[in-house]
Design a protein around this motif. Structure first.
Motif, PDB file in Angstrom:
ATOM      1  N   GLY A   1      -3.469   8.844  13.136  1.00  0.00           N
ATOM      2  CA  GLY A   1      -2.079   8.833  12.686  1.00  0.00           C
ATOM      3  C   GLY A   1      -1.748   7.745  11.676  1.00  0.00           C
ATOM      4  O   GLY A   1      -0.568   7.479  11.414  1.00  0.00           O
ATOM      5  N   PHE A   2      -2.754   7.110  11.102  1.00  0.00           N
ATOM      6  CA  PHE A   2      -2.483   6.127  10.050  1.00  0.00           C
ATOM      7  C   PHE A   2      -1.911   6.821   8.809  1.00  0.00           C
ATOM      8  O   PHE A   2      -2.142   8.014   8.592  1.00  0.00           O
ATOM      9  CB  PHE A   2      -3.777   5.408   9.643  1.00  0.00           C
ATOM     10  CG  PHE A   2      -4.353   4.508  10.699  1.00  0.00           C
ATOM     11  CD1 PHE A   2      -3.713   3.309  11.041  1.00  0.00           C
ATOM     12  CD2 PHE A   2      -5.524   4.840  11.349  1.00  0.00           C
ATOM     13  CE1 PHE A   2      -4.251   2.473  12.020  1.00  0.00           C
ATOM     14  CE2 PHE A   2      -6.058   4.010  12.327  1.00  0.00           C
ATOM     15  CZ  PHE A   2      -5.419   2.830  12.663  1.00  0.00           C
ATOM     16  N   THR A   3      -1.215   6.058   7.981  1.00  0.00           N
ATOM     17  CA  THR A   3      -0.740   6.575   6.692  1.00  0.00           C
ATOM     18  C   THR A   3      -1.915   6.792   5.747  1.00  0.00           C
ATOM     19  O   THR A   3      -1.942   7.736   4.961  1.00  0.00           O
ATOM     20  CB  THR A   3       0.239   5.559   6.044  1.00  0.00           C
ATOM     21  OG1 THR A   3       1.285   5.304   6.968  1.00  0.00           O
ATOM     22  CG2 THR A   3       0.801   6.071   4.738  1.00  0.00           C
ATOM     23  N   GLY A   4      -2.892   5.871   5.841  1.00  0.00           N
ATOM     24  CA  GLY A   4      -4.054   5.983   4.975  1.00  0.00           C
ATOM     25  C   GLY A   4      -5.075   4.908   5.314  1.00  0.00           C
ATOM     26  O   GLY A   4      -4.868   4.103   6.230  1.00  0.00           O
ATOM     27  N   ALA A   5      -6.181   4.924   4.556  1.00  0.00           N
ATOM     28  CA  ALA A   5      -7.264   3.971   4.830  1.00  0.00           C
ATOM     29  C   ALA A   5      -7.896   3.525   3.518  1.00  0.00           C
ATOM     30  O   ALA A   5      -8.025   4.304   2.569  1.00  0.00           O
ATOM     31  CB  ALA A   5      -8.317   4.616   5.724  1.00  0.00           C
TER      32      ALA A   5
ATOM     33  N   ASP B   1       0.103   0.803  10.276  1.00  0.00           N
ATOM     34  CA  ASP B   1       0.057   2.072   9.546  1.00  0.00           C
ATOM     35  C   ASP B   1      -1.170   2.247   8.666  1.00  0.00           C
ATOM     36  O   ASP B   1      -1.416   3.350   8.174  1.00  0.00           O
ATOM     37  CB  ASP B   1       1.307   2.197   8.659  1.00  0.00           C
ATOM     38  CG  ASP B   1       2.572   2.149   9.486  1.00  0.00           C
ATOM     39  OD1 ASP B   1       2.544   2.662  10.628  1.00  0.00           O
ATOM     40  OD2 ASP B   1       3.583   1.586   9.020  1.00  0.00           O
ATOM     41  N   TRP B   2      -1.925   1.162   8.440  1.00  0.00           N
ATOM     42  CA  TRP B   2      -3.055   1.241   7.521  1.00  0.00           C
ATOM     43  C   TRP B   2      -4.342   0.796   8.181  1.00  0.00           C
ATOM     44  O   TRP B   2      -4.330  -0.041   9.079  1.00  0.00           O
ATOM     45  CB  TRP B   2      -2.775   0.388   6.271  1.00  0.00           C
ATOM     46  CG  TRP B   2      -1.779   1.053   5.384  1.00  0.00           C
ATOM     47  CD1 TRP B   2      -0.412   0.928   5.442  1.00  0.00           C
ATOM     48  CD2 TRP B   2      -2.065   1.986   4.344  1.00  0.00           C
ATOM     49  NE1 TRP B   2       0.165   1.725   4.486  1.00  0.00           N
ATOM     50  CE2 TRP B   2      -0.825   2.387   3.790  1.00  0.00           C
ATOM     51  CE3 TRP B   2      -3.240   2.524   3.807  1.00  0.00           C
ATOM     52  CZ2 TRP B   2      -0.731   3.296   2.752  1.00  0.00           C
ATOM     53  CZ3 TRP B   2      -3.153   3.416   2.766  1.00  0.00           C
ATOM     54  CH2 TRP B   2      -1.917   3.792   2.244  1.00  0.00           C
TER      55      TRP B   2
ATOM     56  N   LEU C   1       0.842  -1.207   0.000  1.00  0.00           N
ATOM     57  CA  LEU C   1       0.000   0.000   0.000  1.00  0.00           C
ATOM     58  C   LEU C   1       0.875   1.254   0.000  1.00  0.00           C
ATOM     59  O   LEU C   1       0.566   2.232  -0.680  1.00  0.00           O
ATOM     60  CB  LEU C   1      -0.928  -0.008   1.220  1.00  0.00           C
ATOM     61  CG  LEU C   1      -2.182  -0.878   1.099  1.00  0.00           C
ATOM     62  CD1 LEU C   1      -2.866  -1.024   2.444  1.00  0.00           C
ATOM     63  CD2 LEU C   1      -3.160  -0.285   0.079  1.00  0.00           C
ATOM     64  N   ASP C   2       1.955   1.217   0.777  1.00  0.00           N
ATOM     65  CA  ASP C   2       2.856   2.381   0.798  1.00  0.00           C
ATOM     66  C   ASP C   2       3.376   2.717  -0.597  1.00  0.00           C
ATOM     67  O   ASP C   2       3.570   3.879  -0.933  1.00  0.00           O
ATOM     68  CB  ASP C   2       4.066   2.113   1.716  1.00  0.00           C
ATOM     69  CG  ASP C   2       3.690   2.246   3.178  1.00  0.00           C
ATOM     70  OD1 ASP C   2       2.953   3.178   3.508  1.00  0.00           O
ATOM     71  OD2 ASP C   2       4.117   1.401   3.980  1.00  0.00           O
TER      72      ASP C   2
ATOM     73  N   ASN D   1      -5.794   9.832   0.436  1.00  0.00           N
ATOM     74  CA  ASN D   1      -5.205   8.622   1.033  1.00  0.00           C
ATOM     75  C   ASN D   1      -6.091   7.983   2.093  1.00  0.00           C
ATOM     76  O   ASN D   1      -5.793   6.892   2.569  1.00  0.00           O
ATOM     77  CB  ASN D   1      -3.842   8.940   1.648  1.00  0.00           C
ATOM     78  CG  ASN D   1      -2.786   9.117   0.583  1.00  0.00           C
ATOM     79  OD1 ASN D   1      -3.056   8.895  -0.596  1.00  0.00           O
ATOM     80  ND2 ASN D   1      -1.601   9.539   0.984  1.00  0.00           N
ATOM     81  N   PHE D   2      -7.176   8.651   2.483  1.00  0.00           N
ATOM     82  CA  PHE D   2      -8.050   8.083   3.509  1.00  0.00           C
ATOM     83  C   PHE D   2      -9.368   7.540   2.947  1.00  0.00           C
ATOM     84  O   PHE D   2     -10.242   7.136   3.703  1.00  0.00           O
ATOM     85  CB  PHE D   2      -8.266   9.095   4.651  1.00  0.00           C
ATOM     86  CG  PHE D   2      -7.037   9.185   5.502  1.00  0.00           C
ATOM     87  CD1 PHE D   2      -6.915   8.407   6.639  1.00  0.00           C
ATOM     88  CD2 PHE D   2      -5.961   9.961   5.112  1.00  0.00           C
ATOM     89  CE1 PHE D   2      -5.759   8.424   7.396  1.00  0.00           C
ATOM     90  CE2 PHE D   2      -4.793   9.985   5.854  1.00  0.00           C
ATOM     91  CZ  PHE D   2      -4.690   9.219   7.002  1.00  0.00           C
TER      92      PHE D   2
END
Ligand SMILES: [Zn+2]
Length: 282
Positions: free
Chosen positions: A219-223, A195-196, A13-14, A237-238
């Motif tokens: 604080g997640f990187t995204g969803a 992170d996700w 995902l990153d 990213n969310f």
């Protein structure tokens, strides 16, 4: 995966966000909820084709293997409709041999409602069918399997709330707690950062602006969602889209969907180029 391996590059995902490039099809593989066969069947395949996956795990079903999730309970009851026959729960009474779709519809409505309604319905539904059938354990992994999976280089854990709540029918405080508790438990099992996030159910009806904010603030990187689409640089990213691959799809449907998706994506790029031409000419 064998077929996909010849046509696409597997990425995390990153790696997929903010990285729209022309060099072929990139695919990110994810699994939701925490079913054991995601790993027991999957791990050799991930290793063989070098597939990094994100496994969105809901701790409730891992910690309590006797708690079968409502959608599996509903499927189980439908499978046993002849044995159960007539089902009476609260003010719902259904002859399962005649009205199975009515039962499915009512059950889904109840389980997508507020916590009090769905917990009560779950208890009553279980009790109503346990007279004639024995409800099995759930098909989820146990905590040692989750721990072992995260020690492999292929599996990254992602959060999916503590008990699989529908964000749209949950209070903001309760949803925030669900996100927090679900994530903390996964960190304990994995000793890694989480992170996700994947919104449970993940459709447009299940994600409010407030729930997006809660996930963002955590604080997640995204969803990721289950709203279909491919990832492009304009995505938020969310609310990252995903294509659900239902178990009912055969390989032919899978192939045509991937080809269709790829064709649509390329068509979008061509359209963009054409509109850019007009723009510059104008
Ligand atoms: Zn789920």
């Amino acid at each position: 995966m064998d077929w996909l391996n010849d046509r696409a590059q597997f990425v995390t995902l990153d790696e997929i966000i903010g990285n729209e490039s022309d060099d072929g099809l990139k695919v990110c593989v994810t699994f939701d909820d925490g079913y054991l066969d995601n790993i027991s069947i999957g791990i050799d395949i991930f290793e063989k084709y070098n597939i990094p996956i994100t496994w969105f795990v809901c701790p409730k079903f891992i910690k309590d293997r006797n708690h079968i999730p409502w959608w599996d309970l509903v499927s189980f009851i439908c499978d046993k409709k002849k044995k159960i026959g007539y089902l009476k729960v609260g003010n719902m009474s259904v002859d399962l041999s005649k009205n199975i779709s009515q039962f499915r519809r009512i059950a889904r409505q109840k389980f997508m409602a507020d916590r009090k309604t769905r917990d009560k319905f779950y208890r009553e539904l279980r009790a109503a069918c346990e007279g004639s059938v024995e409800v099995p354990m759930n098909a989820f992994a146990d905590s040692s399997t989750v721990h072992a999976a995260t020690n492999s280089e292929w599996v990254e854990l992602g959060a999916h709330t503590a008990t699989h709540v529908n964000a749209a029918s949950e209070s903001q405080d309760s949803f925030a707690e669900e996100v927090h508790l679900g994530c903390e438990q996964l960190k304990k099992w994995s000793n890694q950062s989480v992170d996700w996030f994947a919104y449970p159910y993940g459709g447009g009806d299940h994600i409010s602006a407030a729930s997006q904010d809660i996930v963002r603030q955590h604080g997640f990187t995204g969803a990721v969602t289950t709203m279909p689409g491919y990832v492009h640089e304009r995505n938020d990213n969310f609310t990252i889209p995903r294509w659900t691959v239902p178990t009912s799809w055969g390989i032919t449907k899978f192939k045509s969907s991937i080809y269709g998706l790829h064709a649509t994506r390329n068509l979008g790029k061509i359209k963009k180029k054409i509109s850019n031409l007009f723009w510059f000419d104008g």
